[in-house]
Scaffold this motif. Structure first.
Motif, PDB file in Angstrom:
ATOM      1  N   GLU A   1       0.981  -1.154  -0.006  1.00  0.00           N
ATOM      2  CA  GLU A   1       0.147  -0.011  -0.017  1.00  0.00           C
ATOM      3  C   GLU A   1       0.848   1.365   0.172  1.00  0.00           C
ATOM      4  O   GLU A   1       2.089   1.129   0.148  1.00  0.00           O
ATOM      5  CB  GLU A   1      -0.662   0.048   1.298  1.00  0.00           C
ATOM      6  CG  GLU A   1      -0.092   0.000   2.704  1.00  0.00           C
ATOM      7  CD  GLU A   1      -1.090  -0.361   3.766  1.00  0.00           C
ATOM      8  OE1 GLU A   1      -0.870   0.490   4.604  1.00  0.00           O
ATOM      9  OE2 GLU A   1      -2.144  -0.921   3.657  1.00  0.00           O
ATOM     10  N   GLY A   2       0.094   2.400  -0.385  1.00  0.00           N
ATOM     11  CA  GLY A   2       1.046   3.752  -0.103  1.00  0.00           C
ATOM     12  C   GLY A   2       1.504   4.085  -1.717  1.00  0.00           C
ATOM     13  O   GLY A   2       1.239   3.373  -2.859  1.00  0.00           O
ATOM     14  N   ASP A   3       2.334   5.150  -1.757  1.00  0.00           N
ATOM     15  CA  ASP A   3       2.824   5.857  -2.919  1.00  0.00           C
ATOM     16  C   ASP A   3       3.881   5.192  -3.719  1.00  0.00           C
ATOM     17  O   ASP A   3       4.100   5.450  -4.826  1.00  0.00           O
ATOM     18  CB  ASP A   3       3.195   7.106  -2.635  1.00  0.00           C
ATOM     19  CG  ASP A   3       2.208   8.004  -2.334  1.00  0.00           C
ATOM     20  OD1 ASP A   3       0.756   7.853  -2.271  1.00  0.00           O
ATOM     21  OD2 ASP A   3       2.304   8.765  -1.352  1.00  0.00           O
TER      22      ASP A   3
ATOM     23  N   PRO B   1       5.235   2.811  -6.105  1.00  0.00           N
ATOM     24  CA  PRO B   1       4.769   2.018  -7.362  1.00  0.00           C
ATOM     25  C   PRO B   1       5.099   0.591  -6.887  1.00  0.00           C
ATOM     26  O   PRO B   1       6.164   0.006  -6.385  1.00  0.00           O
ATOM     27  CB  PRO B   1       5.539   2.421  -8.622  1.00  0.00           C
ATOM     28  CG  PRO B   1       6.162   3.759  -8.135  1.00  0.00           C
ATOM     29  CD  PRO B   1       6.432   3.810  -6.705  1.00  0.00           C
TER      30      PRO B   1
END
Length: 293
Positions: A75-77, A79
């Motif tokens: 999850e998160g930014d 890639p």
């Protein structure tokens, strides 16, 4: 800091972190990541000591399962494709810790895409030799001078398909163990080659696999009857290649089927059109596609 303990958000009541504080936090996290990498390497060393000398440490199925598991929890930014790249380098490095290994890549393109594809999967620093024919790459595996061979994905109409040599082979037995590339979609500039990886070890299951089966069939057998026979035996066929040699009374077939199939699978004996016992040429983890990468 855990996944549930983020850096303070400027929109919250807590004071906004300064640039120097954020850089200090990045340094702390880098140290933590490095500590964990060193701890992981120690565990890998213990695993290697259990395997004994001369063992090929390659486990493509387990590696695929590791990456799929991480992508499922990601999850998160950051890639997802970056997660794949980071862990591919990590897995390449820790595999080499257990036993030295090298690549023999068959390069049939002018842009070097097969060698690039091999580098992408097996690490930037893994020793690699380029050959112009599949036979030369496979000879390295047979001689033990390379651990894996990266060969072009078989297609219909090839004059001298390399996969036919796997139907009748001695020791060491060479298997298909992986398919490249493992992730897509492919950003601009990444290699577009489609390849299979072969090694002198049996494949290991990843939990989502396809298997390759080679067969010798009657010369006049139609593609429709062939695929119907596979389905009747309980095998779910995908792409099939039929090679009809004018100098032979038989048709050679290569088909990929759903699931992880082994030599003792009873469904192979149910293939009534096979003139000889079918040969399981190997298996590969189904590549990650779409939003998963």
């Amino acid at each position: 800091m855990s996944r549930t303990d983020p850096i303070p958000d400027p929109d919250q009541d807590s004071p906004v972190a300064t640039l120097s504080e954020l850089r200090a936090e990045i340094n702390r996290l880098d140290d933590t990541i490095h500590d964990l990498l060193m701890a992981r390497a120690q565990v890998v060393t213990q695993v290697g000591s259990l395997g004994g000398k001369g063992r090929i440490a390659l486990r493509p199925g387990r590696e695929a399962a590791i990456i799929r598991r991480l992508l499922a929890r990601h999850e998160g930014d950051l890639p997802r494709r970056a997660v794949v790249r980071i862990w591919r380098e990590l897995l390449a490095a820790t595999t080499a810790m257990q036993a030295p290994y090298s690549i023999a890549a068959c390069e049939v393109t002018a842009d070097g895409s097969y060698a690039q594809c091999a580098r992408e999967h097996f690490g930037a620093l893994t020793p690699l030799r380029v050959h112009r024919t599949p036979a030369l790459a496979l000879a390295e595996i047979a001689a033990g001078t390379a651990t894996v061979a990266v060969l072009p994905l078989p297609v219909d109409g090839e004059p001298s398909p390399w996969w036919t040599t796997l139907l009748h082979q001695g020791e060491p037995r060479i298997h298909v163990v992986a398919r490249l590339p493992f992730w897509s979609p492919r950003p601009e500039g990444t290699p577009r080659a489609q390849a299979l990886v072969l090694a002198a070890v049996p494949p290991d299951p990843s939990g989502d696999d396809r298997s390759l089966i080679g067969l010798e069939l009657p010369a006049g057998l139609s593609r429709a009857r062939f695929t119907a026979g596979l389905s009747a035996a309980g095998l779910v066929p995908g792409h099939a290649i039929l090679r009809r040699d004018a100098h032979s009374e038989a048709t050679l077939a290569l088909v990929d089927v759903e699931g992880f199939v082994t030599d003792g699978d009873p469904r192979l004996a149910a293939l009534v059109d096979a003139q000889r016992p079918p040969v399981v040429l190997g298996a590969y983890a189904v590549p990650v596609e779409g939003d998963a990468a």
